[in-house]
Each structure stands twice: as C-alpha cells, then as structure tokens.
Design a protein around this motif. Sequence first.
Motif, PDB file in Angstrom:
ATOM      1  N   SER A 103       0.766  -1.261   0.067  1.00  0.00           N
ATOM      2  CA  SER A 103       0.115  -0.020  -0.140  1.00  0.00           C
ATOM      3  C   SER A 103       0.777   0.993   0.001  1.00  0.00           C
ATOM      4  O   SER A 103       0.234   2.314  -0.183  1.00  0.00           O
ATOM      5  CB  SER A 103      -0.819   0.027   1.293  1.00  0.00           C
ATOM      6  OG  SER A 103      -0.115   0.285   2.389  1.00  0.00           O
ATOM      7  N   GLY A 104       2.124   1.209   0.157  1.00  0.00           N
ATOM      8  CA  GLY A 104       3.197   2.287   0.121  1.00  0.00           C
ATOM      9  C   GLY A 104       3.159   2.663   1.542  1.00  0.00           C
ATOM     10  O   GLY A 104       4.548   3.603   1.712  1.00  0.00           O
ATOM     11  N   ASP A 105       2.846   2.091   2.601  1.00  0.00           N
ATOM     12  CA  ASP A 105       3.400   2.321   3.803  1.00  0.00           C
ATOM     13  C   ASP A 105       4.770   1.892   4.049  1.00  0.00           C
ATOM     14  O   ASP A 105       5.131   0.908   3.369  1.00  0.00           O
ATOM     15  CB  ASP A 105       2.506   1.622   5.098  1.00  0.00           C
ATOM     16  CG  ASP A 105       1.248   2.046   5.255  1.00  0.00           C
ATOM     17  OD1 ASP A 105       0.871   3.659   4.844  1.00  0.00           O
ATOM     18  OD2 ASP A 105       0.234   1.540   5.673  1.00  0.00           O
TER      19      ASP A 105
ATOM     20  N   ILE B  76       6.459  -7.272  -0.630  1.00  0.00           N
ATOM     21  CA  ILE B  76       7.319  -5.912  -0.397  1.00  0.00           C
ATOM     22  C   ILE B  76       8.374  -5.294  -1.336  1.00  0.00           C
ATOM     23  O   ILE B  76       8.436  -6.016  -2.207  1.00  0.00           O
ATOM     24  CB  ILE B  76       8.182  -6.306   1.044  1.00  0.00           C
ATOM     25  CG1 ILE B  76       9.268  -7.244   0.721  1.00  0.00           C
ATOM     26  CG2 ILE B  76       7.477  -6.815   2.205  1.00  0.00           C
ATOM     27  CD1 ILE B  76      10.427  -7.244   1.860  1.00  0.00           C
ATOM     28  N   HIS B  77       8.847  -4.366  -1.152  1.00  0.00           N
ATOM     29  CA  HIS B  77      10.057  -3.775  -1.979  1.00  0.00           C
ATOM     30  C   HIS B  77      10.647  -3.007  -0.979  1.00  0.00           C
ATOM     31  O   HIS B  77      10.251  -2.224  -0.130  1.00  0.00           O
ATOM     32  CB  HIS B  77       9.507  -3.067  -3.358  1.00  0.00           C
ATOM     33  CG  HIS B  77       8.894  -1.661  -3.138  1.00  0.00           C
ATOM     34  ND1 HIS B  77       7.457  -1.745  -3.049  1.00  0.00           N
ATOM     35  CD2 HIS B  77       9.438  -0.503  -3.096  1.00  0.00           C
ATOM     36  CE1 HIS B  77       7.092  -0.460  -2.904  1.00  0.00           C
ATOM     37  NE2 HIS B  77       8.149   0.297  -3.136  1.00  0.00           N
ATOM     38  N   LEU B  78      12.238  -2.497  -1.464  1.00  0.00           N
ATOM     39  CA  LEU B  78      13.089  -1.993  -0.795  1.00  0.00           C
ATOM     40  C   LEU B  78      13.583  -0.816  -1.284  1.00  0.00           C
ATOM     41  O   LEU B  78      13.712  -0.746  -2.892  1.00  0.00           O
ATOM     42  CB  LEU B  78      14.346  -2.987  -0.640  1.00  0.00           C
ATOM     43  CG  LEU B  78      14.140  -4.128   0.230  1.00  0.00           C
ATOM     44  CD1 LEU B  78      15.382  -4.985   0.237  1.00  0.00           C
ATOM     45  CD2 LEU B  78      13.383  -4.232   1.394  1.00  0.00           C
ATOM     46  N   SER B  79      13.895   0.237  -0.918  1.00  0.00           N
ATOM     47  CA  SER B  79      14.655   1.336  -1.329  1.00  0.00           C
ATOM     48  C   SER B  79      15.462   1.725  -0.364  1.00  0.00           C
ATOM     49  O   SER B  79      15.583   1.588   0.674  1.00  0.00           O
ATOM     50  CB  SER B  79      13.681   2.463  -1.883  1.00  0.00           C
ATOM     51  OG  SER B  79      12.858   3.030  -0.863  1.00  0.00           O
ATOM     52  N   GLY B  80      16.468   2.797  -1.020  1.00  0.00           N
ATOM     53  CA  GLY B  80      17.431   3.229  -0.067  1.00  0.00           C
ATOM     54  C   GLY B  80      18.592   3.878  -0.815  1.00  0.00           C
ATOM     55  O   GLY B  80      18.515   3.957  -1.940  1.00  0.00           O
ATOM     56  N   SER B  81      19.683   4.338   0.098  1.00  0.00           N
ATOM     57  CA  SER B  81      20.754   4.803  -0.603  1.00  0.00           C
ATOM     58  C   SER B  81      22.066   5.065   0.443  1.00  0.00           C
ATOM     59  O   SER B  81      21.906   4.714   1.445  1.00  0.00           O
ATOM     60  CB  SER B  81      20.606   6.239  -1.169  1.00  0.00           C
ATOM     61  OG  SER B  81      20.205   6.977   0.031  1.00  0.00           O
TER      62      SER B  81
END
Length: 159
Positions: free
Chosen positions: A103-105, A136-141
């Motif tokens: 859902s974007g949470d 799920i999905h992941l993001s980051g830097s």
Amino acid sequence: MKRLRRTQLLGLGVMALMLGLVAAPTAQAAPARGATAAAPAAVECSGSWDGKSYWAKSPSGSNGGGYARTYWNASTKRNCAKFFSSPYDGLASNITLYLHDESGDYVADPPPEHPANYHYYAGPLYTWFDATNRCIHLSGSLIRGGVRYTLSTPDIRCG
C-alpha cells in the motif's frame, strides 16, 4: 555505598523513563502511511535468506556500493531486510533503508526524525504485518567514494 531495594530501583527506572533518560521499548504496530517505526533491537535478521542480493546502482547504472538482502521467518510470518556496504569496510556513509508494503506504508532505518550516519549497514527492518503471500519492496541509498548509490527493488518476497 547504600544498596537500593528492588522497589526503589523500579521507581528510579520509571522516573528515568518519564524523564526520557532511557529509551522505552517500542512495539511494531502498523505505521501510518509514510510514517516510520524503529528497528527491533536485534542486529541480525531472523529467518532464512533466499540467496538473492539486491544491488544498489550508481548514477551510471552499474552495481556497487552496497546490497540488500531479505529474510523470511516462517514462524513469525514476517520479512526482514538489511542493506550492507560492500565491501563491508565502513567506508560508505549515510546508509538508509526503507521497507515498503504493497500500500506504500514503510519503515525506515535510520528513521528520518532521528538521522544517523551509518557506515556498515542499515536495518534490520521487519514487516509489521503477516507477510504471507504479500509483496514488499526496498529502497534506499548510500554514499561511497563521493558517489551516491541508490537501491530500488521491484515487488519481492510475494509468496
């Protein structure tokens, strides 16, 4: 030195919590959309790794800088993720990881309201819901050698 009784120690502990001198334990409830939750105190993810590494990309699109791994714990029905500097030498900086639900949470490490300059890894981050058959999905830097590497996965761990 005077020894304190158990009830006196408990009273001091409650007072310290009220004054904000000691961090209170946090429950992993579902965060509001766009809100963050603190990572559990554990350093390692529990569960089984699926053998996949998700690499951060440089601005030119090449792999490097760091990678994320996800884990599934069948007994708790939760996913866990960590984002590592590669090589694990502490030369990366500002490592940030986000774990998103469908859902974007999301949850973040470090949380935006308490930024930290991680040099080795970010996480572990756990799903706050029964993740059975949910993606799920992941993001980051992270920054390594003056280059900003970004992490972005498609939907993963869907089944």
